[in-house]
Structures are given as structure tokens and as C-alpha cells.
Write a protein that holds these residues in place. Sequence first.
Motif, PDB file in Angstrom:
ATOM      1  N   HIS A 123       0.320   4.626   0.254  1.00 15.88           N
ATOM      2  CA  HIS A 123      -0.600   5.705   0.567  1.00 15.88           C
ATOM      3  C   HIS A 123       0.090   7.069   0.534  1.00 15.88           C
ATOM      4  CE1 HIS A 123      -4.730   6.122   2.431  1.00 15.88           C
ATOM      5  NE2 HIS A 123      -4.310   7.360   2.304  1.00 15.88           N
TER       6      HIS A 123
ATOM      7  N   GLN B 139      -8.138   6.501  -1.566  1.00 17.21           N
ATOM      8  CA  GLN B 139      -7.143   7.103  -0.685  1.00 17.21           C
ATOM      9  C   GLN B 139      -7.355   8.600  -0.505  1.00 17.21           C
ATOM     10  OE1 GLN B 139      -3.375   5.970  -2.352  1.00 17.21           O
ATOM     11  NE2 GLN B 139      -3.425   3.917  -1.476  1.00 17.21           N
TER      12      GLN B 139
ATOM     13  N   GLN C 174       0.828  -1.196   0.000  1.00 18.38           N
ATOM     14  CA  GLN C 174       0.000   0.000   0.000  1.00 18.38           C
ATOM     15  C   GLN C 174       0.870   1.256   0.000  1.00 18.38           C
ATOM     16  OE1 GLN C 174      -2.904  -0.240  -0.649  1.00 18.38           O
ATOM     17  NE2 GLN C 174      -4.242   1.249   0.306  1.00 18.38           N
TER      18      GLN C 174
END
Length: 325
Positions: free
Chosen positions: A48, A145, A46
Motif C-alpha cells: 500500500h 488503494q 499488500q
Amino acid sequence: MKMAACESDATCITCLCLLSADQGENHLLSYISVPRSNSTTLIIQQQHCSVRLQVQNPDQPRYRGTLHCFRSIIKQESVFGLYKGIGSPMMGLTFINAIVFGVQGNTMRYLERDTPLNQFLAGAAAGGIQCVICCPMELAKTRMQLQGMGEYQVKSKVYKNSLDCLIRIHRKHGIRGINKGMVTTIMREIPGFGFYFLTYDCLTRALNCEPDDSFIIPKLLFAGGMSGIASWISTYPIDVIKSRLQADGVGGINQYSGILDCVHQSYKKEGWQVFARGLTSTLLRAFPVNAATFATVTLFLMYSRVDEDCKELGASSAIQQHSSL
């Protein structure tokens, strides 16, 4: 079809994993091996912080850098904020990696000779094909996100989850909508995966990664991690543009008319540094993810070949004993 022998004198781990056996089902080994590696890499996968850094407003920047972004997300949105949009990778990661390693392995068999150029071409072919899944997956991840940035509990959710995100985009914009950013995704993935497999092949040869080497695992981890870093560095500016185009339109406002307009506006407002924004967090993630992925796939294929050779040897011995009787 048999691959031509490797030009190196050492036993090449890449050749060992890509050599084709006569039985057709063995061509599936490249596809089957990959799901085993995904559980080890999904949480680290991930990215982010890099997405938020790539698309933040330069006039009113929310984050000063990777560490500040990481701390701000945890403080404002809790630790779960780091995993917004993880449903999209969970849906597509297994298929993407299976396609990449499967297509790359079978393309190498088709090209026959294991050379650096063929490694690049096979990786490029794999990268291009998996864009069909990769582009919608990353679009959903980016939108998820960016939803509720800075809110501990999201007050107004546009999307319930990644699948709902894609369904809503498809209803509003059709097939073209869920494939937004496809051109930049292809521009990133074709050379990116070419360098990915080329780097891994060159490093495993340079490190003399032989199956009976006692240091085979750390060597494979190092080669895999560095392959991921080389791949991202070679195409990262394109990834920044892709993220901005996929985030464009959130809130109903479209800033860019196309790829060139996005490049022009980004450079004009923020200078060349914009094309490296979020690179630190991406590279920190890239090494462990790709180290685990490549090592797992390679070891699985390697030991699968060993098992097959043992079975074939056993069958051959049984036939010889029967004939002697």
C-alpha cells in the motif's frame, strides 16, 4: 523429456525440483505446489505505502516517506486502510504464482540443460505469460488503494470492491481499459522474473542447498528473499511508471499521453529520485514474501519427488520378488 544433468558437483536443489518424471501428471507438480504458499504471503504482499508514494503529487506531497505514509494511513483511515484493494490480489495471486512456477518449471524441461542463462529465459517466459492476469489485477488494486485517501470512512465510493472496479472500467473503456499499463507491466515482468529465478538458482548453488542439509530451510528462505529483492531492484523504475499510468485518470484528469511522456514529466518535475520512490517499503515487503514463497514451493516439490522415488522403489522391489518366485 529429461533435463540434462547439472554442471555442479553438489546436489542442486533447483535441479531436484525441476527434473521431469516420465509420467505426464508430474508436470503438474509445479502448478499444484504454489497455492500452498499463498496463505503465508498474502497479508504481507499488500504494498500500500509504495503505491501511494509512487503516485503522490510532487507539488503537494501528502507523505514524507515510508514510515510517515504507514503511520498516516493508520491514523487517518484505521488499520483497515492498509488493506484496501486486497481483494484483487486474493482473486489473482494463486493463479499468477501457479502460472509463474508452472511455466518456469516446464520451460526448463523444454530447454533441457539447467544453466544460468536457461534459468533467466525460463523465468522471463513465465513473467511474460502471467501479465495477462497481473496487469488487470494491479490496475484494480491501484484504483482501490487511491480511493478515499486520508478519509477514515470513505464518503463517496466509486468502486465497491476490486471486481466492481474492473467491471466499471470495462464498461467505460472496454478491454483496453482493464489492460491499462500492460506494456509497462510486460517491460517489468519479463526481466524481473528472469532475474528472480536466476538469482535463486545462483544462490542455492552457492549455498550448497542439498536435500539432506540440516540448514536447508534457512538457506532457502535467504535465497528466496534475496531473489525477490534482486528482482525488484532490477525493474523498480519501470514499476513507478506503471503505477503512475494506471493511476492516471482517477478523478477524470489524464496527465500523461503515454510511457515516454510519463517518464519525461516525472523526471522533469521530481528528478531521478522519482524512480526510487517507495522502494524502501517494497524491499521490506519483498524479502519475507519471496522467502516464504520459494521455500514453500521448493520443499513441497522436493518431498514430492522423494515420495515418488520411494513408491517407484517399492514397486520395483515387488516386481523383483514376484519374478524370483
